[in-house]
Design a protein around this motif. Structure first.
Motif, PDB file in Angstrom:
ATOM      1  N   ARG A   1      91.322  63.955 -33.919  1.00 54.22           N
ATOM      2  CA  ARG A   1      91.656  64.235 -32.518  1.00 54.22           C
ATOM      3  C   ARG A   1      93.148  64.474 -32.326  1.00 54.22           C
ATOM      4  O   ARG A   1      93.541  65.348 -31.563  1.00 54.22           O
ATOM      5  CB  ARG A   1      91.190  63.091 -31.636  1.00 54.22           C
ATOM      6  CG  ARG A   1      91.428  63.366 -30.148  1.00 54.22           C
ATOM      7  CD  ARG A   1      91.002  62.227 -29.253  1.00 54.22           C
ATOM      8  NE  ARG A   1      89.613  61.884 -29.472  1.00 54.22           N
ATOM      9  CZ  ARG A   1      89.106  60.692 -29.219  1.00 54.22           C
ATOM     10  NH1 ARG A   1      89.860  59.728 -28.751  1.00 54.22           N
ATOM     11  NH2 ARG A   1      87.832  60.433 -29.444  1.00 54.22           N
ATOM     12  N   ASP A   2      93.987  63.716 -33.036  1.00 59.24           N
ATOM     13  CA  ASP A   2      95.437  63.871 -32.859  1.00 59.24           C
ATOM     14  C   ASP A   2      96.030  65.000 -33.702  1.00 59.24           C
ATOM     15  O   ASP A   2      97.229  65.263 -33.649  1.00 59.24           O
ATOM     16  CB  ASP A   2      96.166  62.559 -33.151  1.00 59.24           C
ATOM     17  CG  ASP A   2      96.041  62.104 -34.597  1.00 59.24           C
ATOM     18  OD1 ASP A   2      95.464  62.840 -35.433  1.00 59.24           O
ATOM     19  OD2 ASP A   2      96.527  60.997 -34.899  1.00 59.24           O
ATOM     20  N   GLY A   3      95.190  65.662 -34.481  1.00 58.24           N
ATOM     21  CA  GLY A   3      95.647  66.807 -35.247  1.00 58.24           C
ATOM     22  C   GLY A   3      96.464  66.482 -36.487  1.00 58.24           C
ATOM     23  O   GLY A   3      97.064  67.370 -37.084  1.00 58.24           O
ATOM     24  N   THR A   4      96.440  65.226 -36.932  1.00 60.08           N
ATOM     25  CA  THR A   4      97.245  64.856 -38.098  1.00 60.08           C
ATOM     26  C   THR A   4      96.467  64.848 -39.403  1.00 60.08           C
ATOM     27  O   THR A   4      97.064  64.908 -40.469  1.00 60.08           O
ATOM     28  CB  THR A   4      97.886  63.467 -37.905  1.00 60.08           C
ATOM     29  OG1 THR A   4      96.844  62.495 -37.758  1.00 60.08           O
ATOM     30  CG2 THR A   4      98.797  63.444 -36.684  1.00 60.08           C
TER      31      THR A   4
ATOM     32  N   SER B   1      89.349  59.249 -34.598  1.00 63.42           N
ATOM     33  CA  SER B   1      90.525  58.455 -34.962  1.00 63.42           C
ATOM     34  C   SER B   1      91.040  58.796 -36.348  1.00 63.42           C
ATOM     35  O   SER B   1      92.156  58.435 -36.703  1.00 63.42           O
ATOM     36  CB  SER B   1      90.192  56.963 -34.919  1.00 63.42           C
ATOM     37  OG  SER B   1      89.261  56.650 -35.953  1.00 63.42           O
ATOM     38  N   GLY B   2      90.206  59.471 -37.149  1.00 59.79           N
ATOM     39  CA  GLY B   2      90.588  59.790 -38.518  1.00 59.79           C
ATOM     40  C   GLY B   2      90.363  58.656 -39.500  1.00 59.79           C
ATOM     41  O   GLY B   2      90.715  58.758 -40.662  1.00 59.79           O
ATOM     42  N   ARG B   3      89.730  57.574 -39.050  1.00 54.41           N
ATOM     43  CA  ARG B   3      89.523  56.409 -39.917  1.00 54.41           C
ATOM     44  C   ARG B   3      88.233  56.465 -40.714  1.00 54.41           C
ATOM     45  O   ARG B   3      88.081  55.751 -41.699  1.00 54.41           O
ATOM     46  CB  ARG B   3      89.553  55.128 -39.098  1.00 54.41           C
ATOM     47  CG  ARG B   3      90.924  54.782 -38.555  1.00 54.41           C
ATOM     48  CD  ARG B   3      90.881  53.466 -37.851  1.00 54.41           C
ATOM     49  NE  ARG B   3      90.090  53.630 -36.636  1.00 54.41           N
ATOM     50  CZ  ARG B   3      90.469  53.232 -35.437  1.00 54.41           C
ATOM     51  NH1 ARG B   3      91.595  52.603 -35.288  1.00 54.41           N
ATOM     52  NH2 ARG B   3      89.700  53.431 -34.406  1.00 54.41           N
ATOM     53  N   VAL B   4      87.257  57.298 -40.305  1.00 52.81           N
ATOM     54  CA  VAL B   4      85.935  57.306 -40.932  1.00 52.81           C
ATOM     55  C   VAL B   4      85.547  58.731 -41.327  1.00 52.81           C
ATOM     56  O   VAL B   4      85.739  59.668 -40.549  1.00 52.81           O
ATOM     57  CB  VAL B   4      84.868  56.719 -39.973  1.00 52.81           C
ATOM     58  CG1 VAL B   4      83.481  56.781 -40.588  1.00 52.81           C
ATOM     59  CG2 VAL B   4      85.219  55.289 -39.584  1.00 52.81           C
ATOM     60  N   ILE B   5      84.984  58.858 -42.531  1.00 50.18           N
ATOM     61  CA  ILE B   5      84.427  60.120 -43.001  1.00 50.18           C
ATOM     62  C   ILE B   5      82.917  59.966 -43.093  1.00 50.18           C
ATOM     63  O   ILE B   5      82.422  58.970 -43.640  1.00 50.18           O
ATOM     64  CB  ILE B   5      84.989  60.507 -44.387  1.00 50.18           C
ATOM     65  CG1 ILE B   5      86.491  60.797 -44.289  1.00 50.18           C
ATOM     66  CG2 ILE B   5      84.238  61.700 -44.970  1.00 50.18           C
ATOM     67  CD1 ILE B   5      87.155  61.000 -45.640  1.00 50.18           C
ATOM     68  N   VAL B   6      82.189  60.944 -42.552  1.00 55.64           N
ATOM     69  CA  VAL B   6      80.725  60.971 -42.628  1.00 55.64           C
ATOM     70  C   VAL B   6      80.340  62.266 -43.335  1.00 55.64           C
ATOM     71  O   VAL B   6      80.822  63.337 -42.970  1.00 55.64           O
ATOM     72  CB  VAL B   6      80.085  60.918 -41.226  1.00 55.64           C
ATOM     73  CG1 VAL B   6      78.564  60.955 -41.325  1.00 55.64           C
ATOM     74  CG2 VAL B   6      80.546  59.681 -40.465  1.00 55.64           C
ATOM     75  N   THR B   7      79.493  62.156 -44.363  1.00 56.05           N
ATOM     76  CA  THR B   7      79.050  63.337 -45.091  1.00 56.05           C
ATOM     77  C   THR B   7      77.528  63.357 -45.186  1.00 56.05           C
ATOM     78  O   THR B   7      76.880  62.314 -45.136  1.00 56.05           O
ATOM     79  CB  THR B   7      79.638  63.394 -46.521  1.00 56.05           C
ATOM     80  OG1 THR B   7      79.208  62.235 -47.249  1.00 56.05           O
ATOM     81  CG2 THR B   7      81.151  63.472 -46.506  1.00 56.05           C
ATOM     82  N   GLY B   8      76.990  64.550 -45.335  1.00 55.56           N
ATOM     83  CA  GLY B   8      75.567  64.737 -45.555  1.00 55.56           C
ATOM     84  C   GLY B   8      75.382  65.560 -46.807  1.00 55.56           C
ATOM     85  O   GLY B   8      76.106  66.536 -47.030  1.00 55.56           O
ATOM     86  N   ASP B   9      74.434  65.168 -47.660  1.00 50.99           N
ATOM     87  CA  ASP B   9      74.306  65.875 -48.935  1.00 50.99           C
ATOM     88  C   ASP B   9      72.958  66.546 -49.119  1.00 50.99           C
ATOM     89  O   ASP B   9      72.089  66.504 -48.256  1.00 50.99           O
ATOM     90  CB  ASP B   9      74.666  64.972 -50.108  1.00 50.99           C
ATOM     91  CG  ASP B   9      73.685  63.853 -50.358  1.00 50.99           C
ATOM     92  OD1 ASP B   9      72.544  63.917 -49.867  1.00 50.99           O
ATOM     93  OD2 ASP B   9      74.051  62.916 -51.074  1.00 50.99           O
ATOM     94  N   ALA B  10      72.822  67.167 -50.281  1.00 52.48           N
ATOM     95  CA  ALA B  10      71.647  67.978 -50.607  1.00 52.48           C
ATOM     96  C   ALA B  10      70.364  67.146 -50.680  1.00 52.48           C
ATOM     97  O   ALA B  10      69.283  67.663 -50.405  1.00 52.48           O
ATOM     98  CB  ALA B  10      71.866  68.706 -51.933  1.00 52.48           C
ATOM     99  N   ASP B  11      70.459  65.872 -51.036  1.00 54.16           N
ATOM    100  CA  ASP B  11      69.237  65.068 -51.174  1.00 54.16           C
ATOM    101  C   ASP B  11      68.866  64.314 -49.896  1.00 54.16           C
ATOM    102  O   ASP B  11      67.951  63.513 -49.898  1.00 54.16           O
ATOM    103  CB  ASP B  11      69.324  64.126 -52.370  1.00 54.16           C
ATOM    104  CG  ASP B  11      70.290  62.968 -52.180  1.00 54.16           C
ATOM    105  OD1 ASP B  11      70.880  62.838 -51.087  1.00 54.16           O
ATOM    106  OD2 ASP B  11      70.473  62.189 -53.131  1.00 54.16           O
ATOM    107  N   GLY B  12      69.576  64.560 -48.796  1.00 53.39           N
ATOM    108  CA  GLY B  12      69.227  63.939 -47.526  1.00 53.39           C
ATOM    109  C   GLY B  12      69.966  62.661 -47.218  1.00 53.39           C
ATOM    110  O   GLY B  12      69.678  62.002 -46.222  1.00 53.39           O
TER     111      GLY B  12
END
Length: 169
Positions: A7-10, A57-68
């Motif tokens: 959100r803050d662009g950093t 906030s830039g504190r958390v990464i969420v990913t989704g992959d090929a196996d669900g």
């Protein structure tokens, strides 16, 4: 490549790979700190990524992959929490602005998940006894030995004991 900005662009999250096909899984997850002019590779989310989001906030990464599998972890790169349930590639992700909820989609379903506490170890990393105690506190379902079942096991539904401390999700 697929991109997401805090959100803050950093902070800039980049998911990239060699294929130009729009539906191909991507192999690299990179987090760029635009203020510090640094970057780091995040390897704990796997190498078959279809989608990725950075929390506001830039504190958390969420990913989704090929196996669900949906993975939710701190942006610092520690072992992520696993959210299981999709039968195909996770092609879409969203994080609520208050960072309390995650939405994920595959070809067959949309799931809404409470945001795991990424300051705590993921359940799949806990020692067996601690994991079992945690699961026992969250459910009234039990898997019990059942010689009459073809698998040797069956599900037992008991009275719900309630929570001593109500979960915050």
């Amino acid at each position: 490549a697929r991109l997401d900005l805090s959100r803050d662009g950093t902070l800039l999250l980049v998911v990239a790979g060699p294929s130009r096909a729009p539906t191909a899984a991507l192999e690299e997850l990179l987090l760029f700190d635009l203020d510090a002019d640094t970057s780091r590779r995040i390897t704990t989310h796997g190498s078959q990524l279809h989608s990725a989001r950075l929390s506001a906030s830039g504190r958390v990464i969420v990913t989704g992959d090929a196996d669900g599998t949906v993975r939710v972890g701190p942006a610092s790169g520690e072992v992520p929490h696993l959210l299981l349930g999709h039968k195909g590639p996770v092609i879409g992700l969203a994080i609520s602005p208050d960072e309390r909820w995650i939405a994920s989609s595959s070809d067959e379903s949309i799931s809404i998940w409470p945001m795991p506490d990424v300051t705590q170890p993921p359940l799949h990393t806990l020692p067996h006894e601690e994991l079992m105690a945690k699961l026992d506190a969250l459910t009234n379902l039990r898997v019990v030995r059942d010689p009459s079942s073809p698998t040797g096991w069956s599900e037992e539904i008991g009275p719900f004991p309630g929570w001593g401390d109500v979960p915050s999700w």
